[in-house]
Design a protein around this motif. Structure first.
Motif, PDB file in Angstrom:
ATOM      1  N   MET A  59       0.815  -1.291  -0.048  1.00  0.00           N
ATOM      2  CA  MET A  59      -0.052  -0.142  -0.131  1.00  0.00           C
ATOM      3  C   MET A  59       0.799   1.290   0.033  1.00  0.00           C
ATOM      4  N   GLY A  60       1.953   1.212   0.789  1.00  0.00           N
ATOM      5  CA  GLY A  60       2.735   2.286   0.879  1.00  0.00           C
ATOM      6  C   GLY A  60       3.378   2.544  -0.581  1.00  0.00           C
ATOM      7  N   CYS A  61       3.967   1.420  -1.287  1.00  0.00           N
ATOM      8  CA  CYS A  61       4.589   1.714  -2.547  1.00  0.00           C
ATOM      9  C   CYS A  61       3.670   2.221  -3.559  1.00  0.00           C
ATOM     10  N   GLU A  62       2.366   1.750  -3.503  1.00  0.00           N
ATOM     11  CA  GLU A  62       1.180   2.394  -4.318  1.00  0.00           C
ATOM     12  C   GLU A  62       1.022   3.686  -3.952  1.00  0.00           C
ATOM     13  N   LEU A  63       0.817   4.222  -2.810  1.00  0.00           N
ATOM     14  CA  LEU A  63       0.782   5.527  -2.673  1.00  0.00           C
ATOM     15  C   LEU A  63       1.730   6.356  -3.045  1.00  0.00           C
ATOM     16  N   ALA A  64       3.080   6.012  -2.898  1.00  0.00           N
ATOM     17  CA  ALA A  64       4.165   6.536  -3.116  1.00  0.00           C
ATOM     18  C   ALA A  64       4.185   6.730  -4.863  1.00  0.00           C
ATOM     19  N   GLY A  65       3.817   5.852  -5.445  1.00  0.00           N
ATOM     20  CA  GLY A  65       3.801   6.063  -6.999  1.00  0.00           C
ATOM     21  C   GLY A  65       2.537   7.196  -7.492  1.00  0.00           C
ATOM     22  N   ALA A  66       1.547   6.959  -6.787  1.00  0.00           N
ATOM     23  CA  ALA A  66       0.544   8.063  -6.938  1.00  0.00           C
ATOM     24  C   ALA A  66       0.779   9.321  -6.660  1.00  0.00           C
ATOM     25  N   SER A  67       1.532   9.437  -5.880  1.00  0.00           N
ATOM     26  CA  SER A  67       1.976  10.775  -5.076  1.00  0.00           C
ATOM     27  C   SER A  67       3.195  11.431  -5.909  1.00  0.00           C
ATOM     28  N   LEU A  68       4.328  10.674  -5.822  1.00  0.00           N
ATOM     29  CA  LEU A  68       5.499  11.202  -6.753  1.00  0.00           C
ATOM     30  C   LEU A  68       5.512  11.313  -8.125  1.00  0.00           C
ATOM     31  N   VAL A  69       3.980  10.803  -8.782  1.00  0.00           N
ATOM     32  CA  VAL A  69       4.046  10.908 -10.238  1.00  0.00           C
ATOM     33  C   VAL A  69       3.574  12.441 -10.590  1.00  0.00           C
ATOM     34  N   SER A  70       3.445  13.226  -9.707  1.00  0.00           N
ATOM     35  CA  SER A  70       2.888  14.448  -9.553  1.00  0.00           C
ATOM     36  C   SER A  70       4.143  15.225 -10.523  1.00  0.00           C
TER      37      SER A  70
END
Length: 398
Positions: A59-70
């Motif tokens: 879940m943390g890696c998925e959230l990181a992917g969603a956030s850092l893609v900004s």
């Protein structure tokens, strides 16, 4: 609220049902796995027997992917239209979710979720930017927020029944199908490039926009943390886990009222007063949740908390769009929201571990909310100053 000539709102076309549908649907699809994370993580643990650490990593890696893609999304939207970016991200999102529905090994599941998170993050960015560029940002952000609230409530209620028949893969198959169906309204996104002020234009409202981002971050940390552990005072009053789940779903459904109200009052003369009043009511809600001894009052305050959440968020995002000269801050809000949503429950959990009880979380949340309100007030003061300086600045360069 001011509308500076350089604002991303200034070039926005009139809103249409198609653009509203695109903002709402893609705003739901992109982050949906996070909106229903309690039932998703529970199913992972029960079906796949993964450890809490493994589930947290996924879940943390998925959230990181969603956030850092900004950051890359910010670059993409300077060279490709929002419609094109959304189309490419949707295709990638569908493929990653189909892969997630078919594999059960961590080695394959983890990279699939990272890709899905990044693609979903791009969809969230496009939806946010499109809402900020619309003719009526408060209304657009209200649909964006309200759609997520209702969809999350439905998912929390019915996904456990779906998992009985499909297992964990069911949600990812549904997300792939939902993304494919959402392509029917992708034309609602703009076909023009975002303007860039890097060539020498003046960012009169940059400081104001940054302070709004601080306010949004604090808002998510405070309310997200308080909401994550609201079952503790509920259990002390005698609510069962099932009862808390039903109450939470009903509260999230009722939250649509906040979004509807925000769509009508946002951008009006008393916009800022509504924001500050909402902050104060949220602080009051946290105090009542901790000290109330009546079941009905507790349930009513939980519902009010969600209504205020759904009301205040669109107003904050609309204020950000109004202060954002070239769209960068609205794009970064995707990362800020993700970071606040992740930090809030973690901070609240540590607070309970070290200080004990929900009272410490309520106090902590109240303090953070007041600081967030102060950041918003500071942003509006700076925005007023920028509005005064902008005309004189343009004359001096004429």
């Amino acid at each position: 609220m001011s509308n500076s000539p350089n604002s991303i709102n200034a070039e926005a076309p009139q809103d249409s049902a198609l653009s509203t549908a695109a903002i709402t649907l893609f705003g739901i699809v992109g982050p949906y796995s996070f909106l229903v994370s309690p039932v998703v993580t529970g199913q992972m643990a029960g079906q796949l027997d993964w450890s809490a650490g493994t589930i947290g990593l996924i879940m943390g890696c998925e959230l990181a992917g969603a956030s850092l893609v900004s950051f890359p999304a910010m670059r993409l939207l300077r060279v490709l239209s929002p419609r094109t970016v959304a189309l490419l991200a949707t295709v990638l999102f569908i493929l990653a979710n189909v892969a997630s529905s078919l594999v059960t090994s961590v080695e394959l599941f983890l990279p699939a979720r990272i890709v899905a998170g990044a693609a979903g993050g791009v969809l969230s960015v496009v939806a946010l930017v499109s809402a900020g560029r619309s003719a009526n940002p408060p209304k657009a952000f209200a649909y964006w927020s309200g759609g997520q609230t209702v969809a999350a409530a439905v998912g929390l209620l019915y996904l456990p029944d779906l998992f009985v028949h499909t297992g964990i893969g069911g949600i990812y198959g549904c997300l792939a199908a939902a993304a494919a169906l959402s392509l029917a309204v992708i034309a609602g996104f703009g076909n023009g490039l975002l303007q860039s002020l890097s060539g020498g234009g003046e960012r009169h409202n940059l400081k104001a926009a940054r302070w709004v981002l601080v306010a949004i971050f604090g808002f998510y940390v405070a309310v997200g943390g308080a909401w994550a552990f609201v079952g503790i005072p509920g259990a002390e009053l005698g609510f069962t886990d099932a009862g808390i789940g039903i109450l939470s779903s009903l509260a999230m459904t009722a939250g649509i009222l906040g979004s509807v109200f925000a769509s009508h009052v946002g951008g009006k003369a008393h916009h800022n007063r509504f924001v500050i009043a909402s902050y104060l009511l949220l602080v009051l809600c946290l105090g009542v949740i901790e000290f109330v001894a009546d079941h009905m009052v507790f349930a009513a305050v939980i519902v009010l908390l969600q209504v205020l959440w759904s009301f205040l968020l669109p107003l904050l995002l609309a204020s950000l769009a109004d202060s954002d000269d070239d769209g960068n801050m609205v794009i970064l809000s995707n990362m800020i929201i993700g970071g606040g949503a992740a930090l809030g429950p973690m901070l609240a959990g540590y607070t309970i571990d070290f200080l004990g009880g929900y009272g410490a979380v309520a106090t902590e949340g109240g303090i953070i909310l007041l600081l967030s309100a102060a950041a918003f007030a500071r942003s509006q003061a700076l925005a007023k100053g920028a509005a005064i300086q902008a005309p004189s600045s343009s004359l001096s360069h004429g």
